[in-house]
Enzyme design. Sequence first.
Site, PDB file in Angstrom:
ATOM      1  N   GLY A   1       0.769  -1.243   0.000  1.00 42.49           N
ATOM      2  CA  GLY A   1       0.000   0.000   0.000  1.00 42.49           C
ATOM      3  C   GLY A   1       0.799   1.292   0.000  1.00 42.49           C
ATOM      4  O   GLY A   1       0.235   2.360  -0.172  1.00 42.49           O
TER       5      GLY A   1
ATOM      6  N   ARG B   1       6.688 -16.472  -1.215  1.00 42.95           N
ATOM      7  CA  ARG B   1       7.156 -17.011   0.065  1.00 42.95           C
ATOM      8  C   ARG B   1       5.988 -17.712   0.761  1.00 42.95           C
ATOM      9  O   ARG B   1       4.846 -17.629   0.312  1.00 42.95           O
ATOM     10  CB  ARG B   1       7.638 -15.872   0.962  1.00 42.95           C
ATOM     11  CG  ARG B   1       6.582 -14.792   1.106  1.00 42.95           C
ATOM     12  CD  ARG B   1       6.822 -13.827   2.234  1.00 42.95           C
ATOM     13  NE  ARG B   1       6.063 -12.612   2.058  1.00 42.95           N
ATOM     14  CZ  ARG B   1       4.774 -12.461   2.280  1.00 42.95           C
ATOM     15  NH1 ARG B   1       4.050 -13.485   2.710  1.00 42.95           N
ATOM     16  NH2 ARG B   1       4.172 -11.312   2.070  1.00 42.95           N
TER      17      ARG B   1
HETATM   18  C1  MV4 Z   1      -6.091  -2.001  -5.223  1.00 47.86           C
HETATM   19  C2  MV4 Z   1      -7.265  -1.580  -4.545  1.00 47.86           C
HETATM   20  C3  MV4 Z   1      -8.329  -1.141  -5.299  1.00 47.86           C
HETATM   21  N1  MV4 Z   1      -8.238  -1.083  -6.645  1.00 47.86           N
HETATM   22  N2  MV4 Z   1      -6.076  -1.941  -6.580  1.00 47.86           N
HETATM   23  C4  MV4 Z   1      -3.368  -2.533  -1.358  1.00 47.86           C
HETATM   24  C5  MV4 Z   1      -1.957  -3.000  -1.270  1.00 47.86           C
HETATM   25  C6  MV4 Z   1      -1.663  -3.730  -2.510  1.00 47.86           C
HETATM   26  N3  MV4 Z   1      -1.363  -5.096  -2.176  1.00 47.86           N
HETATM   27  C7  MV4 Z   1      -2.847  -3.598  -3.385  1.00 47.86           C
HETATM   28  N4  MV4 Z   1      -3.843  -2.870  -2.649  1.00 47.86           N
HETATM   29  C8  MV4 Z   1      -5.004  -2.468  -3.222  1.00 47.86           C
HETATM   30  N5  MV4 Z   1      -5.006  -2.441  -4.568  1.00 47.86           N
HETATM   31  C9  MV4 Z   1      -7.103  -1.487  -7.246  1.00 47.86           C
HETATM   32  N6  MV4 Z   1      -7.039  -1.401  -8.579  1.00 47.86           N
HETATM   33  C10 MV4 Z   1      -7.275  -1.644  -3.161  1.00 47.86           C
HETATM   34  C11 MV4 Z   1      -6.134  -2.089  -2.484  1.00 47.86           C
HETATM   35  C12 MV4 Z   1      -6.269  -2.142  -1.060  1.00 47.86           C
HETATM   36  C13 MV4 Z   1      -6.283  -3.367  -0.387  1.00 47.86           C
HETATM   37  C14 MV4 Z   1      -6.131  -4.572  -1.043  1.00 47.86           C
HETATM   38  C15 MV4 Z   1      -6.151  -5.761  -0.375  1.00 47.86           C
HETATM   39  C16 MV4 Z   1      -6.379  -5.767   0.998  1.00 47.86           C
HETATM   40  C17 MV4 Z   1      -6.548  -4.586   1.672  1.00 47.86           C
HETATM   41  C18 MV4 Z   1      -6.501  -3.378   1.007  1.00 47.86           C
HETATM   42  C19 MV4 Z   1      -6.674  -2.195   1.712  1.00 47.86           C
HETATM   43  C20 MV4 Z   1      -6.629  -1.012   1.041  1.00 47.86           C
HETATM   44  C21 MV4 Z   1      -6.418  -0.981  -0.350  1.00 47.86           C
END
Ligand code: MV4
Length: 448
Positions: free
Chosen positions: A165, A291
Site C-alpha cells: 500500500g 514465500r
Molecule cells: C487495489 C485496490 C483497489 N483497486 N487496486 C493494497 C496493497 C496492494 N497489495 C494492493 N492494494 C489495493 N489495490 C485497485 N485497482 C485496493 C487495495 C487495497 C487493499 C487490497 C487488499 C487488501 C486490503 C486493502 C486495503 C486497502 C487498499
Amino acid sequence: MFEKILIANRGEIALRIHRACREMGIKTVAVHSTIDADAMHVRLADESVCIGPAPARDSYLNIHALLSAATITGADAIHPGIGFLSENANFAEMVEEHGFAFIGPTADHIRVMGDKVAAKRAVTGAGLPVVPGSDGAVATVEEARALVQRIGCPVLIKATAGGGGKGMKVVNHIDEVDEQYRLARSEAKAAFGNDEVYMEKYLARPRHIEVQLLADTHGNVVHFGERDCSIQRRHQKVVEEAPSPALNKQEREKVGMLASRTAKLLGYRGVGTMEFLYEDGNFYFIEMNTRLQVEHPITEAITGIDLVREQIRVATGAPLGYTQEDITFEGHAIECRVNAEDPDTFAPSPGKVVAYHPAGGLGVRVDTALYAGYSVPPTYDSLVAKLIVYGATRNECLMRLRRSIEEFVIDGIKTTLPLHQRIISQNEFIDGQYDIRWLENKLKDGSL
Ligand code: MV4
C-alpha cells in the site's frame, strides 16, 4: 534430503519451520540477534549462532552474517521464513552461489514478482485477469492524465516496487491527477528508492482473496484453495479465513485453476500465493507473494497438508507425488493475528509476559514463540501469536473461536485479543459480509 537447515528468521515462524524440520529428521540452526538470545526459537534449535545486534539490518537482514553462520554450522539449506530476506532475490542468489539450497523460488521468480508491473505482464501473458489500467509504467504526468481520461475515475496510482500500500494514491477527479501522480512518485521514491508508478481502475469495495500454490521442480503445480484476507487495517491482515465465505464451489475451482495454470506456465517452484481482488463476481490478479505466508495454517487446517514440509520436500527436488484431485477441502478455519498492541489505539505494547496460558482443545492451534517470563522486544513486528481455529462448519469454527479467545491468557503486555473478540462478534462478520474497507470503517465510526 537435507540434513541441516539454517532458519533465517525469528519468532513463531522460526518455531513453525523448526517443527517441520524435526518431524522430517532434519537438524536446525537458529540465528538470533543479541536481544533475542533467550528467545524460544533459539532454545528449541539444535544449534544457534548470534548474527549481530538488535536492529534487523545488523542481524536478520545481514546476508554476510547469515552465510557465515550457515558455513560454520555446515547447514545444507537456508529457509528464509517470512519477512526479512524471504523475498530478496539477491539473497536467494547468494545463498545458492555459496552452495546452499534456498528453500524458496528461483531468484528470477522473486525478482519478477517483486516488480509489480513485470508481475502483471507475466501473468497477463498466461491468461490471468488483471485490473484494467496502464500497460506498464506511467512515465509522465501527461501520460497519467491521458490514462485517467481513458479509463475514468476513480483511478489508483501504485508503485512498481510496491506492495503493502505504500505510494498508493487515488485519483477521484481529473483535476487531481497532477498532484496525486507527483505524490505517488515521491512516496514510492522514499519507500522503495524507486519512483516508477503504474495505474489501475480503482475498485472501491473488493475482497482480498488469495490462492495458495505449490510447485515442484518437475512442472507439477497444485493449489490448496483460497483464503479470504479482507479483514485488514493499514495493509496489515488481522483475521483470515478459509474457505472464503463469499465464493461458491465453481468460483473456488475457477480461481484455483487459473492460478495454478499460471504458476505452471511461469515455471514457478516452491510455495507461493497469488493475490486477487474480488468484486461483483470477478477476480483480478494484483500481486504474487513468493514465500510462505503468515496465514498458511488455515489452509493446512482445511486440507490436512503440512505446507512447510511440502516446501522443504520440493526444495530437495522431490516430485509432488499427488495431483489436484488428491487435495480435498474439509471444514472451515479462521486465524486471528495476536499482536502485542493496545487493542484500542494499536500502540505497540512490548514488555514482559508474566502469565501465559494458550487456548487449547479440539480444533485449536496456537503458533507462538511466547512463554511466561519472556520479554517481547520493541525491535521487531508486533505479531506474538496466531490463534488458528478449525470447525466442521463456519458456525462451529466461530463458536470455537469465541471460547478460544475467552480462555487465551497473555498477561503483562497488552494484546489485540479483545479486538478479535469484538470483530468476530459483529453481525457482518458472522454473516461473512465484509470487504477490505469494513474493519477500518468500523474502527473509524466507533461501532466496534
Ligand atoms: C487495489 C485496490 C483497489 N483497486 N487496486 C493494497 C496493497 C496492494 N497489495 C494492493 N492494494 C489495493 N489495490 C485497485 N485497482 C485496493 C487495495 C487495497 C487493499 C487490497 C487488499 C487488501 C486490503 C486493502 C486495503 C486497502 C487498499
